[in-house]
Design a protein around this motif. Structure first.
Motif, short mmCIF file in Angstrom:
data_model
loop_
_atom_site.label_atom_id
_atom_site.label_comp_id
_atom_site.label_asym_id
_atom_site.label_seq_id
_atom_site.Cartn_x
_atom_site.Cartn_y
_atom_site.Cartn_z
N CYS A 105 -4.01 8.11 -33.46
CA CYS A 105 -4.07 9.36 -34.22
C CYS A 105 -5.15 10.29 -33.65
N GLY A 106 -4.86 11.59 -33.73
CA GLY A 106 -5.84 12.58 -33.31
C GLY A 106 -5.59 13.19 -31.96
N ARG A 107 -4.66 12.65 -31.19
CA ARG A 107 -4.37 13.22 -29.88
C ARG A 107 -3.49 14.47 -30.01
N LYS A 108 -3.52 15.31 -28.97
CA LYS A 108 -2.73 16.53 -28.96
C LYS A 108 -1.82 16.53 -27.74
N VAL A 109 -0.58 16.98 -27.96
CA VAL A 109 0.41 17.12 -26.90
C VAL A 109 0.95 18.55 -26.99
N LYS A 110 0.97 19.24 -25.87
CA LYS A 110 1.35 20.66 -25.86
C LYS A 110 2.76 20.88 -26.40
N ALA A 111 3.67 19.99 -26.08
CA ALA A 111 5.06 20.19 -26.49
C ALA A 111 5.30 19.84 -27.96
N ILE A 112 4.32 19.28 -28.64
CA ILE A 112 4.50 18.84 -30.02
C ILE A 112 3.49 19.58 -30.90
N VAL B 165 2.06 20.05 -34.76
CA VAL B 165 2.00 19.42 -36.08
C VAL B 165 1.14 20.28 -37.00
N ARG B 166 1.34 20.13 -38.30
CA ARG B 166 0.57 20.89 -39.27
C ARG B 166 -0.78 20.22 -39.56
N GLY B 167 -0.78 18.89 -39.51
CA GLY B 167 -2.01 18.16 -39.79
C GLY B 167 -2.54 17.48 -38.55
N VAL B 168 -2.45 16.16 -38.53
CA VAL B 168 -2.91 15.35 -37.41
C VAL B 168 -1.72 14.56 -36.87
N MET B 169 -1.62 14.50 -35.56
CA MET B 169 -0.52 13.76 -34.95
C MET B 169 -0.92 12.29 -34.76
N CYS B 170 -0.06 11.41 -35.26
CA CYS B 170 -0.18 9.98 -34.99
C CYS B 170 1.06 9.56 -34.20
N ARG B 171 0.86 8.88 -33.10
CA ARG B 171 1.99 8.46 -32.29
C ARG B 171 1.95 6.95 -32.06
N VAL B 172 3.13 6.39 -31.94
CA VAL B 172 3.29 4.95 -31.74
C VAL B 172 4.16 4.75 -30.51
N ARG B 173 3.66 4.02 -29.54
CA ARG B 173 4.46 3.72 -28.36
C ARG B 173 5.47 2.62 -28.72
N VAL B 174 6.75 2.90 -28.50
CA VAL B 174 7.79 1.94 -28.87
C VAL B 174 8.75 1.73 -27.71
N THR B 175 9.27 0.52 -27.64
CA THR B 175 10.38 0.19 -26.75
C THR B 175 11.48 -0.38 -27.62
N VAL B 176 12.66 0.23 -27.54
CA VAL B 176 13.77 -0.15 -28.40
C VAL B 176 14.95 -0.56 -27.53
N ALA B 177 15.55 -1.69 -27.84
CA ALA B 177 16.71 -2.19 -27.09
C ALA B 177 17.84 -2.49 -28.06
N ASN B 178 19.03 -2.07 -27.68
CA ASN B 178 20.23 -2.36 -28.47
C ASN B 178 20.86 -3.64 -27.96
N THR B 179 20.77 -4.70 -28.73
CA THR B 179 21.31 -6.00 -28.31
C THR B 179 22.71 -6.25 -28.84
N GLY B 180 23.27 -5.29 -29.59
CA GLY B 180 24.59 -5.48 -30.17
C GLY B 180 25.70 -5.07 -29.23
N SER B 181 26.92 -5.08 -29.77
CA SER B 181 28.09 -4.74 -28.99
C SER B 181 28.62 -3.35 -29.32
N ALA B 182 27.93 -2.62 -30.19
CA ALA B 182 28.35 -1.27 -30.56
C ALA B 182 27.19 -0.30 -30.36
N GLU B 183 27.52 0.95 -30.24
CA GLU B 183 26.50 1.98 -30.07
C GLU B 183 25.65 2.11 -31.33
N SER B 184 24.34 2.27 -31.17
CA SER B 184 23.42 2.39 -32.29
C SER B 184 22.58 3.66 -32.15
#
Length: 255
Positions: free
Chosen positions: A155-162, A164-183
């Protein structure tokens, strides 16, 4: 000449019946109103425990997807059986010659209390069963067909392209679809909890591009940031990630 064995009268005992004749079965005294009400209440409590057990079995088994119609049906059957027990109790009290006004009021109060307790207990059971699964940061965890790996919020970092009205909190995520259909992973279905409130996800960022959602084909994965707009002074306490809105989800405690 008459047969003395037939014409001779039988001697009677002190109770007015001939000797050797069995006494008629004693008629049990009628059940009192208080006892009958207690019996009915015990039966009602037993029905509530049975209904709660069936509801818990539905919520924790493969039939969980049918809970939307099974649980209302169970509630209707529970109510009908409870009313039947009350009606039988009032009828028995009336047949025994007792007054039914008092027992009706008592039964109504007991039934309302039991049903209210069943509703509250059912909600607590559902909340307990549907609580998010505990997960840890930087360790892959599954929700539905999606595998999440998340880092602790920054929390507290700034990114030019984003903006926010208050404070930006960001979470680094990696997401994988392990199913057989689009998600589809939507930012708005994710939650960042504070001390007394939570904030929904604002957007998903990958490189310099931002999106309200990521669409993943079967077997595909994506790495980026989940962004939250939180008020100043907000302290993250837990992160909830969901593969779909309304799902159980994963909970990552902070700190």
């Amino acid at each position: 000449m008459s047969d003395p064995q037939i014409t001779r009268p039988d001697f009677v005992g002190p109770d007015g019946r001939p000797f050797g004749e069995p006494a008629p079965a004693a008629v049990p005294p009628p059940v009192g109103a208080v006892r009958r009400v207690l019996q009915a209440f015990g039966a009602i409590i037993g029905v509530q425990f049975l209904a709660a057990g069936i509801a818990l079995l539905v919520l924790t088994s493969y039939r969980r997807a049918a809970a939307d119609w099974l649980l209302p049906l169970l509630a209707v059957v529970d109510l009908l059986v409870t009313l039947q027990i009350c009606w039988l109790a009032v009828r028995d009290i009336r047949l025994s010659g007792g007054r039914t006004a008092g027992p009706r009021i008592v039964l109504a109060v007991l039934v309302l209390g039991a049903l209210a307790g069943a509703v509250v207990g059912g909600r607590e059971v559902q909340r307990y069963v549907n609580r998010p699964v505990e997960a840890a940061f930087d360790v892959p965890a599954m929700d539905g067909d999606m595998r999440f790996t998340a880092s602790a919020p920054e929390c507290g970092r700034k990114v030019k392209a984003i903006v926010v009205r208050g404070v930006m909190c960001r979470v680094r995520v990696t997401v994988a679809n392990t199913g057989s259909a689009e998600s589809v992973l939507e930012a708005r279905t994710q939650r960042l909890h504070g001390d007394d409130a939570h904030r929904t996800g604002m957007l998903l960022a990958k490189g310099r591009r931002t999106h309200p959602a990521w669409t993943l084909r079967p077997g595909a994965s994506v790495r980026g940031y989940l962004v939250f707009d939180v008020p100043r002074g907000f302290t993250p306490r837990a992160l909830d990630l969901h593969a779909a809105d309304g799902g159980r989800g994963l909970r990552f405690p902070v700190g």
